[in-house]
Design an enzyme around this catalytic site. Structure first.
Site, PDB file in Angstrom:
ATOM      1  N   GLU A  16       0.852  -1.190   0.000  1.00  0.00           N
ATOM      2  CA  GLU A  16       0.000   0.000   0.000  1.00  0.00           C
ATOM      3  C   GLU A  16       0.891   1.245   0.000  1.00  0.00           C
ATOM      4  O   GLU A  16       0.723   2.153  -0.821  1.00  0.00           O
ATOM      5  CB  GLU A  16      -0.895  -0.023   1.231  1.00  0.00           C
ATOM      6  CG  GLU A  16      -1.761   1.211   1.397  1.00  0.00           C
ATOM      7  CD  GLU A  16      -2.467   1.245   2.744  1.00  0.00           C
ATOM      8  OE1 GLU A  16      -3.441   2.018   2.871  1.00  0.00           O
ATOM      9  OE2 GLU A  16      -2.053   0.518   3.676  1.00  0.00           O
ATOM     10  N   HIS A  17       1.818   1.300   0.943  1.00  0.00           N
ATOM     11  CA  HIS A  17       2.797   2.389   1.018  1.00  0.00           C
ATOM     12  C   HIS A  17       4.192   1.784   0.895  1.00  0.00           C
ATOM     13  O   HIS A  17       4.534   0.863   1.639  1.00  0.00           O
ATOM     14  CB  HIS A  17       2.732   3.119   2.364  1.00  0.00           C
ATOM     15  CG  HIS A  17       1.369   3.545   2.781  1.00  0.00           C
ATOM     16  ND1 HIS A  17       0.580   2.794   3.630  1.00  0.00           N
ATOM     17  CD2 HIS A  17       0.656   4.663   2.482  1.00  0.00           C
ATOM     18  CE1 HIS A  17      -0.557   3.424   3.843  1.00  0.00           C
ATOM     19  NE2 HIS A  17      -0.548   4.556   3.146  1.00  0.00           N
TER      20      HIS A  17
END
Length: 447
Positions: free
Chosen positions: A343-344
């Site tokens: 996601e990050h």
């Protein structure tokens, strides 16, 4: 506290792409199991509308608002009572997000295929969206910004926000969403806000909701966006088709690709920043430096014990979803983070921008020591509603495009159709669909 996975030597080369992905740390998130819980809740909302929503709010959130829709005066009061520093920070977050998302708006394109034959792709916003803002163990006014700004930039004509009622609210805010969430809505000009959380909020958006006397309180929407817990994800899965969805968001995650040039204390601080979200939050470091790995472990021990949410952080870091992955080289590290599809993803290496340019799979990439995920959460201008659970290998984060539909408009003259009629008939017959061809030849009876 945090586990290690050693992929040096032959360990990495023996794994294909799927095997590597399965070997990496990942949270357990069984949406299918949650379907059995949310199915009767959604059916109840469909059958009983507002009454069911009020009862479910009292059951799950311990609060029953005076009205399901937050009155406008309560929204205004939230801004009036908002700490000036928070107001200023929210306005700056909104300003930066609007700058970035304004440049994402697509323009119509027309292609002249032949004389008299034009195909146009028209970009049209969805009619109405329901934007979900979670409100469990933390408060997320930033998620209001991240959902609302791209929807407004896409010129969606109707949008509504839902967030769980809060039992701890007092005074005018009792039973309504957290005042900071309400203030963010007011600052963005959103006046349709509902005190509804969880799976029942998704059901309300999908089915709409009426009072016992038949008065419509919430009109149904065509698209639902926003993060939430496993029950929100399950409701999205259950109702997908009746509504469009952005994604089935799972627990938040951060991966950091770092070499021996990285600052171990900064790496640890960034891992902890995501771990404080949730006990299922994932924090993964991928490095070719055993020395950095040891330094990060020591920094995690120090920082985790000193942070406010120490128990939550330690649980997340100690879970199967978090870990330190050792690789032989930066090239191997890139292969690992591409398989993980975080996601990050932070890049804390030498020549971080060049390394970031080689990454194919990530929801958002944060380049260098001065672009922590926290910046993206609030004030980078980027969107923090991002694909989780490895879905970044095929899905994108929330953007203006999420709220637009491309419609092909086909405009052909008689002469342009006649020019290609024989080819249409040939292909129709090849597919044993002769009526398709006849639909063309019927227009030229004298041919």
């Amino acid at each position: 506290m945090i586990s290690r996975l050693d992929l040096r030597g032959t360990a990495l080369s023996s794994l294909d792409a799927r095997g590597l992905r399965d070997a990496l740390p990942r949270a357990e998130f069984d949406v299918d199991a949650a379907l059995d819980v949310v199915r009767p809740l959604c059916a109840d909302v469909q059958a009983r509308g507002v009454q069911a929503l009020l009862e479910l709010g009292e059951r799950f959130d311990g609060a029953r608002p005076t009205s399901l829709r937050v009155p406008r005066e309560v929204l205004r009061a939230a801004v009036e009572q908002l700490d000036p520093a928070i107001r200023g920070a929210l306005l700056e977050s909104i300003r930066r997000a609007r700058l970035v998302h304004a440049d994402q708006r697509r323009t119509d394109t027309s292609t002249t295929v032949t004389d008299g034959g034009v195909v146009t792709e028209r970009w049209v916003p969805v009619d109405r969206v329901g934007l979900y803002v979670p409100g469990g163990i933390a408060v997320y006014p930033s998620s209001v910004v991240m959902n609302v700004v791209p929807a407004q930039a896409a010129e969606v004509p109707s949008l509504a926000v839902a967030s769980p009622p809060q039992s701890t609210n007092t005074g005018v805010f009792h039973g309504y969403p957290h005042p900071t969430i309400l203030a963010a809505c007011e600052l963005l000009g959103v006046d349709e806000v509902y005190a509804v959380g969880g799976a029942q909020a998704v059901a309300m958006f999908a089915y709409g909701a009426s009072d016992e006397d038949g008065t419509t309180v919430c009109e149904p929407v065509t698209l639902v966006t926003g993060p939430g817990n496993i029950y929100v994800a399950a409701a999205k899965r259950l109702l997908k088709g009746l509504i469009g969805i952005d994604a089935e968001a799972g627990p938040t995650e951060i991966a950091i690709l770092a070499d021996d040039a990285a600052d171990a204390d900064l790496v640890a601080a960034d891992m902890i920043s995501q771990a404080e979200h949730d006990e299922l939050a994932a924090a993964v470091l991928v490095t070719d430096s055993p020395e950095l790995a040891e330094q990060v472990e020591r920094a995690l021990d120090t920082r985790a014990g000193a942070t406010r949410h120490a128990v939550r952080v330690k649980t997340a870091l100690g879970g199967r979803q978090s870990g330190i992955v050792l690789v032989d080289s930066l090239d191997d590290g890139i292969r690992v983070v591409d398989a993980y599809a975080a996601e990050h993803l932070e890049i804390q290496t030498r020549d971080a921008a060049a390394v970031a340019a080689r990454i194919r799979n990530a929801g958002a990439i944060f380049v260098g020591a001065y672009a922590p995920v926290s910046l993206g959460d609030y004030c980078a201008g980027s969107n923090h509603v991002l694909p989780t659970g490895g879905c970044a290998c095929h899905s994108s984060g929330l953007s203006v495009q999420s709220f637009l539909r491309g419609i092909h408009v086909v405009d052909y003259s008689r002469e342009a159709l006649q020019e290609v009629a024989a080819q249409v008939v040939t292909l129709a017959n090849a597919e044993d669909l002769p009526a398709h061809g006849e639909a063309v030849t019927a227009r030229f009876p004298d041919a």
